[in-house]
Scaffold this active site. Sequence first.
Site, mmCIF file in Angstrom:
data_model
loop_
_atom_site.group_PDB
_atom_site.id
_atom_site.type_symbol
_atom_site.label_atom_id
_atom_site.label_comp_id
_atom_site.label_asym_id
_atom_site.label_seq_id
_atom_site.Cartn_x
_atom_site.Cartn_y
_atom_site.Cartn_z
ATOM 1 C CE LYS A 59 -18.900 40.783 -59.788
ATOM 2 N NZ LYS A 59 -18.693 42.199 -60.394
ATOM 3 N N PRO A 88 -17.035 39.464 -65.480
ATOM 4 C CG PRO A 88 -16.149 37.404 -65.982
ATOM 5 C CD PRO A 88 -15.681 38.796 -65.653
ATOM 6 C CD GLU A 89 -23.306 41.490 -63.599
ATOM 7 O OE1 GLU A 89 -24.161 41.438 -62.520
ATOM 8 O OE2 GLU A 89 -23.482 42.423 -64.189
ATOM 9 N NE ARG A 93 -18.449 49.219 -63.152
ATOM 10 C CZ ARG A 93 -18.477 48.011 -62.775
ATOM 11 N NH1 ARG A 93 -18.102 47.560 -61.830
ATOM 12 N NH2 ARG A 93 -19.285 47.147 -63.488
#
Length: 269
Positions: A52, A2-3, A258
């Site tokens: 986060k 989750p951001e 990423r």
Amino acid sequence: MPEGHTLHRLARLHQRRFAGKPVEVSSPQGRFASSASLVDGRVLKRAEAHGKHLFHVYGPDATVHVHLGLYGTFDEHPLPATTPVGQVRMRVVGGTHWADLRGPTACEVLTDVEVAAVHARLGPDPLRRDADPDLCFARISKSRTPIAVLLLDQKVLSGVGNVYRAEVLFRHGVHPLTPGRGIDRALWDVLWTDLVLLMRDGVKVGRIDTVRPEHLPEVTGRAPRKDRHGGEVYVYRRTGMPCLLCGTPVAMGDLAGRNNYWCPTCQPG
């Protein structure tokens, strides 16, 4: 993972549902049982987020720190609470609702000193009132590291994840491999301001939308995006699909482990 907007959304939800009253805190799974007993029955003073990370603040030397990681989730329900199902790390029961936490990377009770240490190691969060964009720029402007890597470094900028970094760079025509020191102050101010606006909207609507009004499906006639993440985006997870602005196939490559997305035409090297 989750951001940051997701954690701020959770913090606001928990502030409304649990703060200001005593709450029951337990660990049906057992892994958090001894720590849960330290705050069980106490008044939750406030819930807040930094990047986060989620914090349930109970008072002097007692803050529950949660990092959802890749698999952590909160389930929220109105009372009455039901029998726990699965591996529930922490259950919070308030006056009107209850919430179950499963699969977090971190769930721990910290002292005030330890909480301060967590905040200190995190970069400014665009969603926090105390955020200092000057501090971000001071770090970015001295670095040869690609801006796309720096935006994901939680020590530099907190709360931005893969979606927001890809989208904000596209929206301002910045190639992801541009070194940090190649970002001048004027451009950084634009990027920061846009992140604040995009992430605030994410908190409000509960998903990430980055496409400007003139490029939405109902305006251009294209099909709406279908993706489990939801939201209308320009390049994130659109590899090989035509850029919404120029038609060039969206590119994807690995960058520091990423997936990195960009338009070769709109974001020239």
